[in-house]
Each structure stands twice: as structure tokens, then as C-alpha cells.
Design a protein around this motif. Structure first.
Motif, short mmCIF file in Angstrom:
data_model
loop_
_atom_site.label_atom_id
_atom_site.label_comp_id
_atom_site.label_asym_id
_atom_site.label_seq_id
_atom_site.Cartn_x
_atom_site.Cartn_y
_atom_site.Cartn_z
N GLU A 296 0.80 -1.22 0.00
CA GLU A 296 0.00 0.00 0.00
C GLU A 296 0.84 1.27 0.00
N ALA A 297 2.15 1.15 -0.12
CA ALA A 297 3.00 2.33 -0.25
C ALA A 297 2.74 2.98 -1.61
N ARG A 298 2.55 4.30 -1.62
CA ARG A 298 2.19 5.00 -2.86
C ARG A 298 3.32 5.92 -3.31
N ASP A 299 3.37 6.13 -4.63
CA ASP A 299 4.33 7.07 -5.18
C ASP A 299 3.67 8.44 -5.36
N GLU A 301 2.25 9.74 -7.80
CA GLU A 301 1.01 9.71 -8.58
C GLU A 301 -0.06 8.84 -7.94
N GLY A 302 0.20 8.40 -6.70
CA GLY A 302 -0.79 7.62 -5.98
C GLY A 302 -0.83 6.15 -6.34
N VAL A 335 6.36 8.15 -1.04
CA VAL A 335 6.42 9.60 -0.91
C VAL A 335 6.51 9.95 0.57
N GLY A 336 7.58 10.65 0.97
CA GLY A 336 7.73 11.08 2.35
C GLY A 336 7.98 9.90 3.28
N PRO A 337 7.83 10.14 4.58
CA PRO A 337 8.04 9.07 5.57
C PRO A 337 6.96 8.01 5.45
N PRO A 338 7.26 6.77 5.87
CA PRO A 338 6.25 5.70 5.76
C PRO A 338 5.05 5.99 6.66
N HIS A 339 3.86 5.67 6.13
CA HIS A 339 2.63 5.88 6.89
C HIS A 339 2.19 4.63 7.63
N ASP A 340 2.85 3.52 7.37
CA ASP A 340 2.51 2.27 8.02
C ASP A 340 3.77 1.43 8.16
#
Length: 362
Positions: A296-299, A301-302, A335-340
């Protein structure tokens, strides 16, 4: 030719007292006493208190006092209150800087103690996986979504049991200490059940009972269990992302369960246990288990991370280097720090040891 690393913020701060006091002295000599720069000498000990211990602040404070006296005599400021006011400001700032340095040293010591305890907790909760387990070469990667943390809600374990090599990868709902506590419960139950239970289904039932006792409300844990045997792997999936098997030709397979089971902690009373499913897993192939923090990590462009298109990154003969290449590619994609939290466990099948067949049992 070695690359030169840029100076760190700490290095710049350590030199700041010298730079500031030198700049004030030069400016005072050039501009004269009418500008009133002399009290700014106190910035030297003020910056000294930000880095290093209290003794360093005292040294810079003493140097600042000597510089203040020298410049005051040069400017003839001690014929009035201006020279003594400048001395008082330097002494006062030095005292405050010393107090701040002492308090910071105490906080750093406490933080170091907490970090050492956290590292012990990490070793107990997520113990280093063995480099080899039966016919398998093993590598693991864990990235926590919480800054400065090394553990979180994702979990993994590899156990060489009398019934074969058994593996778990899971993802606890939520984050923080509550998720770590839940992960500890699931891992503790798995480590015991992996040795005691004759079948992978029995291991899953033990985990479900432990989760039902410990989890409250609507908390749950997605998990996948695996047991590796001769030419096969057996899986039990509790609402977790499908495993990825990298075949000899580089093709990625994502074997799905015949029926999806709810995550651990959400099983209904009297509901049928999830059915194990067997998949071919031959020597020379690789098995990647992971959590949804990977897929579920996104770049920018989502787009989600296409783990199935990255099998070429796992060609390195060393499993740890191969998994590190995949982890770095995931970090570049995100994109940016990991959210999970993102956990990955790579198993390479090199062939069974002699005298240890053990087809996986369902």
C-alpha cells in the motif's frame, strides 16, 4: 576517492560559539564602542550550552568574560556602566547556559536508558531470525512508521519445529504501544504452538484462542502462517495479503486461499476454521511474506508499490542483500516518511537436509 559528507548540525553548533565571539570582537573593534556590540559576546556561552556538557559552557563563559573585559578596556567602557552591564549580561547568560546544559545532560541520559530498554524489548519481541532454517535461507526487513522506533505493530517469526519450518507474518491493527503489546501476545502464542501442534491448522486455532482472550473491542490481527515441506508450502491466511512465490523463471505467483478467513480476533464463535492450502514450492524458488505497508505504499502519482514487478531485485545470491535492495526500492517508491509499518520476510528454498523429509501436513 572518498565522498565528503556534509557537516552535521551538531558540528556546526559546536563551532558556533567561537564564530559568534570572533565576529562580535571584530565588529566591535572595527565599528567602535558607539555601536554597542559588546553585550553580544554573551551569545558565545549561550550557543555553547546547546551542545556538550556544562563544563564546556563554563569554559566558553570564562573566555567570553575575558573577551568582554579586553574589549571593554580597549573601548574605555569601564568609565561608565556600559562595561559592567556587558559583564553582567555575559555572567548571567553563562549561568543560564550551564543550567540548561545540566538539564539537557540529564534528559539525554534518561533517553539513552529508555532506548536501551526499548532495544532489549525489541530483541525479546522480534528476535533475530536464523540465517538458515532447515532447507531455507532466511532474511527479514522491518521499517517502522513511528520515528525513532524499531518495533511496531508488524510481527514475524521463523521456528524450526519437530513438524517442519513454520513461519508467521502479521499486522496488528493500530500503532503505538498497544499494537506492540498485541504483537507480543500473538508471537508468544505462535512460538509455543509451532512446537506443540501437529498441524498448521492447530497452530492457527491456538492463535485464534489467544487473540480472542487478549484483544478487546474491534481490534484484530491479520496474519499468514506457512509451513515448508519437501517441494511444497502450506498456508493458513487470516485476512492477510497473499504470499509471493518467485519461480525459477522470475515469474511471481500470488497463491490465494480457497476461502478468505477473518483476521485473528474477529472470528465468530462456532465459525469454521480457515482451511490450509498447499502450493508448490521447489528448491531454487523464493517465498516473500510481507505486510500491507509494502503493497500500500504510494508514489507521487498515488500508485501502489508493484511488488510483483520487482522480482529482478531478488537475484542477489545473498538473501539479505537481495531483500535490502527491495527495501531500498520501496523507500524510493514511497512519498515522504512511511505511513505504516512495513515488514518483509524472504525464504529461499535450497533443498532439504538429509533425513528430514516431512511433507507439510494440513
Amino acid at each position: 576517492m572518498t565522498d565528503r559528507k556534509p557537516p552535521s548540525n551538531r558540528t556546526l553548533l559546536s563551532w558556533m560559539p567561537v564564530v559568534v565571539m570572533a565576529a562580535v570582537a571584530v565588529t566591535d573593534i572595527v565599528a567602535g564602542p558607539s555601536v554597542g556590540f559588546l553585550p553580544l559576546v554573551s551569545l558565545g556561552p549561550a550557543f555553547a550550552g546547546l551542545v556538550g556538557g556544562w563544563r564546556r559552557t563554563v569554559v566558553f563563559g570564562f573566555v567570553a568574560l575575558l573577551l568582554c573585559i579586553a574589549l571593554g578596556l580597549y573601548d574605555g567602557l569601564f568609565d561608565s556602566r556600559r562595561g559592567y552591564t556587558a559583564l553582567a549580561s555575559v555572567a548571567g547568560v553563562t549561568g543560564v547556559g550551564v543550567a540548561a546544559a545540566v538539564m539537557r545532560s540529564h534528559r539525554e541520559a534518561e533517553l539513552a536508558s529508555v532506548r536501551s530498554i526499548a532495544e532489549v524489548a525489541q530483541r525479546v519481541l522480534l528476535r533475530p531470525v536464523p540465517l538458515t532454517a532447515g532447507p531455507l535461507q532466511v532474511a527479514v526487513s522491518y521499517t517502522s512508521a513511528v520515528a525513532e522506533a524499531r518495533i511496531g505493530g508488524d510481527l514475524y517469526e521463523v521456528v524450526s519445529s519437530p513438524h517442519g519450518v513454520r513461519v508467521i507474518v502479521g499486522d496488528v491493527q493500530g500503532k503505538g504501544l498497544a499494537a506492540v503489546e498485541t504483537a507480543a501476545v500473538v508471537l508468544g502464542a505462535f512460538r509455543e504452538a509451532a512446537y506443540d501442534e501437529a498441524t498448521l491448522s492447530g497452530v492457527g486455532e491456538r492463535l485464534e484462542r489467544s487473540a480472542a482472550r487478549e484483544l478487546e473491542g474491534e481490534k484484530f490481527v491479520t496474519a499468514i502462517l506457512a509451513e515448508i515441506g519437501t517441494g511444497h508450502a502450506v498456508f493458513v491466511n487470516y485476512g492477510h495479503p497473499a504470499p509471493m512465490i518467485v519461480r525459477d523463471d522470475g515469474r511471481a505467483d500470488f497463491p490465494q486461499p480457497p476461502a478468505f478467513a477473518p483476521p485473528l480476533g474477529l472470528g465468530l464463535d462456532g465459525a469454521e476454521s480457515p482451511r490450509p492450502y498447499r502450493v508448490g514450492f521447489a528448491p531454487g524458488e523464493q517465498l516473500l511474506l510481507y505486510t500491507d505497508g509494502v503493497t500500500e505504499a504510494r508514489d507521487t502519482e498515488g500508485r501502489f508499490y508493484p511488488v510483483g514487478e520487482r522480482t529482478h531485485l531478488l537475484k542477489d545470491p545473498d538473501a539479505r542483500r537481495a531483500l535490502e535492495a527491495l527495501r531500498e526500492d520501496l523507500a524510493l517508491h514511497s512519498v515522504g516518511p512511511p505511513h505504516d509499518d512495513a515488514a518483509m520476510l524472504l525464504l529461499r528454498y535450497h533443498g532439504h537436509e538429509k533425513g528430514k523429509p516431512s511433507l507439510p501436513r494440513e
